[in-house]
Motif scaffolding. Sequence first.
Motif, PDB file in Angstrom:
ATOM      1  N   ASP A 166     -56.145  22.400 -65.566  1.00  0.00           N
ATOM      2  CA  ASP A 166     -57.331  21.706 -65.685  1.00  0.00           C
ATOM      3  C   ASP A 166     -57.067  20.361 -66.295  1.00  0.00           C
ATOM      4  O   ASP A 166     -58.007  19.497 -66.757  1.00  0.00           O
ATOM      5  N   VAL A 167     -55.839  20.053 -66.544  1.00  0.00           N
ATOM      6  CA  VAL A 167     -55.519  19.021 -67.561  1.00  0.00           C
ATOM      7  C   VAL A 167     -55.958  17.568 -66.864  1.00  0.00           C
ATOM      8  O   VAL A 167     -56.501  16.763 -67.650  1.00  0.00           O
ATOM      9  N   GLU A 168     -55.803  17.263 -65.657  1.00  0.00           N
ATOM     10  CA  GLU A 168     -56.132  15.937 -65.011  1.00  0.00           C
ATOM     11  C   GLU A 168     -57.634  16.066 -65.043  1.00  0.00           C
ATOM     12  O   GLU A 168     -58.182  14.878 -65.292  1.00  0.00           O
ATOM     13  N   THR A 169     -58.385  16.860 -64.628  1.00  0.00           N
ATOM     14  CA  THR A 169     -59.583  16.872 -64.528  1.00  0.00           C
ATOM     15  C   THR A 169     -60.465  16.810 -65.625  1.00  0.00           C
ATOM     16  O   THR A 169     -61.335  15.952 -65.981  1.00  0.00           O
ATOM     17  N   ALA A 170     -59.861  17.615 -66.807  1.00  0.00           N
ATOM     18  CA  ALA A 170     -60.642  17.323 -68.137  1.00  0.00           C
ATOM     19  C   ALA A 170     -60.060  16.149 -68.885  1.00  0.00           C
ATOM     20  O   ALA A 170     -60.906  15.476 -69.616  1.00  0.00           O
ATOM     21  N   GLY A 171     -58.904  15.883 -68.515  1.00  0.00           N
ATOM     22  CA  GLY A 171     -58.526  14.455 -68.980  1.00  0.00           C
ATOM     23  C   GLY A 171     -59.127  13.126 -68.675  1.00  0.00           C
ATOM     24  O   GLY A 171     -59.686  12.558 -69.454  1.00  0.00           O
ATOM     25  N   ALA A 172     -59.713  13.288 -67.435  1.00  0.00           N
ATOM     26  CA  ALA A 172     -60.679  12.083 -66.924  1.00  0.00           C
ATOM     27  C   ALA A 172     -61.885  12.223 -67.566  1.00  0.00           C
ATOM     28  O   ALA A 172     -62.656  11.320 -67.855  1.00  0.00           O
ATOM     29  N   ALA A 173     -62.533  13.445 -67.704  1.00  0.00           N
ATOM     30  CA  ALA A 173     -63.844  13.451 -68.154  1.00  0.00           C
ATOM     31  C   ALA A 173     -63.900  13.292 -69.668  1.00  0.00           C
ATOM     32  O   ALA A 173     -65.158  12.940 -70.055  1.00  0.00           O
ATOM     33  N   ILE A 174     -62.735  13.246 -70.319  1.00  0.00           N
ATOM     34  CA  ILE A 174     -62.853  13.099 -72.056  1.00  0.00           C
ATOM     35  C   ILE A 174     -62.496  11.414 -72.387  1.00  0.00           C
ATOM     36  O   ILE A 174     -62.655  10.878 -73.286  1.00  0.00           O
ATOM     37  N   PRO A 227     -69.115  16.070 -72.076  1.00  0.00           N
ATOM     38  CA  PRO A 227     -68.154  15.282 -73.083  1.00  0.00           C
ATOM     39  C   PRO A 227     -68.721  13.812 -73.285  1.00  0.00           C
ATOM     40  O   PRO A 227     -68.550  13.212 -74.443  1.00  0.00           O
ATOM     41  N   ALA A 228     -69.122  13.295 -72.224  1.00  0.00           N
ATOM     42  CA  ALA A 228     -69.807  11.832 -72.322  1.00  0.00           C
ATOM     43  C   ALA A 228     -70.969  11.761 -73.453  1.00  0.00           C
ATOM     44  O   ALA A 228     -71.061  10.462 -74.003  1.00  0.00           O
ATOM     45  N   GLY A 229     -71.573  12.840 -73.640  1.00  0.00           N
ATOM     46  CA  GLY A 229     -72.673  12.485 -74.551  1.00  0.00           C
ATOM     47  C   GLY A 229     -72.260  12.662 -76.019  1.00  0.00           C
ATOM     48  O   GLY A 229     -73.112  12.352 -76.754  1.00  0.00           O
ATOM     49  N   ILE A 230     -71.137  13.078 -76.275  1.00  0.00           N
ATOM     50  CA  ILE A 230     -70.511  12.907 -77.709  1.00  0.00           C
ATOM     51  C   ILE A 230     -70.251  11.808 -78.188  1.00  0.00           C
ATOM     52  O   ILE A 230     -70.708  11.474 -79.392  1.00  0.00           O
ATOM     53  N   GLY A 231     -69.683  10.700 -77.318  1.00  0.00           N
ATOM     54  CA  GLY A 231     -69.067   9.362 -77.874  1.00  0.00           C
ATOM     55  C   GLY A 231     -67.978   9.426 -78.592  1.00  0.00           C
ATOM     56  O   GLY A 231     -67.312  10.534 -78.665  1.00  0.00           O
ATOM     57  N   PRO A 232     -67.270   8.354 -78.823  1.00  0.00           N
ATOM     58  CA  PRO A 232     -66.046   8.288 -79.480  1.00  0.00           C
ATOM     59  C   PRO A 232     -65.826   8.957 -80.672  1.00  0.00           C
ATOM     60  O   PRO A 232     -66.745   8.924 -81.397  1.00  0.00           O
ATOM     61  N   VAL A 233     -64.644   9.761 -80.803  1.00  0.00           N
ATOM     62  CA  VAL A 233     -64.217  10.537 -81.977  1.00  0.00           C
ATOM     63  C   VAL A 233     -63.224   9.971 -82.627  1.00  0.00           C
ATOM     64  O   VAL A 233     -62.359   9.367 -82.264  1.00  0.00           O
ATOM     65  N   ASP A 234     -62.930  10.786 -83.646  1.00  0.00           N
ATOM     66  CA  ASP A 234     -61.532  10.433 -84.331  1.00  0.00           C
ATOM     67  C   ASP A 234     -60.484  11.233 -83.632  1.00  0.00           C
ATOM     68  O   ASP A 234     -59.335  10.572 -83.546  1.00  0.00           O
ATOM     69  N   PHE A 235     -60.507  12.360 -83.457  1.00  0.00           N
ATOM     70  CA  PHE A 235     -59.756  13.262 -82.613  1.00  0.00           C
ATOM     71  C   PHE A 235     -60.063  14.296 -81.639  1.00  0.00           C
ATOM     72  O   PHE A 235     -61.355  14.687 -81.734  1.00  0.00           O
ATOM     73  N   VAL A 236     -59.399  14.479 -80.679  1.00  0.00           N
ATOM     74  CA  VAL A 236     -59.709  15.135 -79.648  1.00  0.00           C
ATOM     75  C   VAL A 236     -58.535  16.440 -79.674  1.00  0.00           C
ATOM     76  O   VAL A 236     -57.458  16.115 -79.672  1.00  0.00           O
ATOM     77  N   VAL A 259     -51.151  10.928 -70.311  1.00  0.00           N
ATOM     78  CA  VAL A 259     -50.777   9.473 -70.708  1.00  0.00           C
ATOM     79  C   VAL A 259     -51.239   8.653 -69.652  1.00  0.00           C
ATOM     80  O   VAL A 259     -51.777   7.470 -69.817  1.00  0.00           O
ATOM     81  N   PRO A 260     -51.084   8.928 -68.321  1.00  0.00           N
ATOM     82  CA  PRO A 260     -51.528   7.948 -67.289  1.00  0.00           C
ATOM     83  C   PRO A 260     -53.098   7.863 -67.125  1.00  0.00           C
ATOM     84  O   PRO A 260     -53.513   6.899 -66.562  1.00  0.00           O
TER      85      PRO A 260
END
Length: 311
Positions: free
Chosen positions: A80-88, A63-72, A112-113
Amino acid sequence: MRIAVIGAGGVGGAFGAALAKGGADVTFVARGAHLAAVRANGLRVEGGRGETVVNPASATDDPAGIGPVDFVLFCVKLWDVETAGAAIRPLVGPATAVIPFQNGIDAAERLVPILGAEAVMGGVAQISATIAAPGVIRQTGTFMRLIFGELAGGKSARGEAFLGACQQAGFDATHSDRIMTELWMKFILLATNSAFTAATRQPLGRLRDDPDIADLMLRAAQEVVAVGRARGVALPDDAADRTMGFTRNAPAGMMASMAHDLIRGSRIELPWLSGKVVALGRELEVPTPVHEVLYAVLKPYVDGAPGQSMS
């Protein structure tokens, strides 16, 4: 409009493909054989709505290679919520909206946190679809709808913008001013149908046509309604009946994604579905006997088929 789809399975793959065909700039985040197939041959969605092919499809595991987007569109499994949340985090700019389209009721509050309250909206996906083969999503039936809105209630400019993209993509969409009610309405349906289709390994048609099972399903739905109301959620008087109405009219072959996962020997989302109903029921002193039995019966399969270690 730039959109990142995190988790290109049945939900993320089907809606992401439609948005891409509708003109949005969509990047899919996936992994393993599915990612390799999407990169090589594009993403294909097949089923009652016909075939949609996105080829070439923009896909990555970083995900880091995509850059900021309008919507995720956040569509990973609930464990996987916490792990994927940190990755995005690299996807989230000042104006980015992250919309979790997942099962259960607590994905947004868990994000949210990690991402901040301003970034996170609430979302409900209504579709029956699964990965049929690497690079291929198969949908059962034709129903395909997204509901989304601000967690604090009301409507927003970003919600209207995403509604426009959904309309351009050709599927049903609602920009809701009461997304918590919508989340719980889906939770009533999903917690019930997931548990029954998984416990029996049978599609809805076989269950709803049996009067004994149908009565138990109604009682299970009523338990979730009682828990929601005890938690302060505004639910309509006929919430359980609406749930059963959907079940009666759903495609006979429909099975919840948790049932498909169980049959494959994969991890299942039980702790966030029937398990959540049971936990909240105990906390709020609301009896949930049907879900207690279903949770106990399915609990040995939470980490995959007994005797297997699933990642």
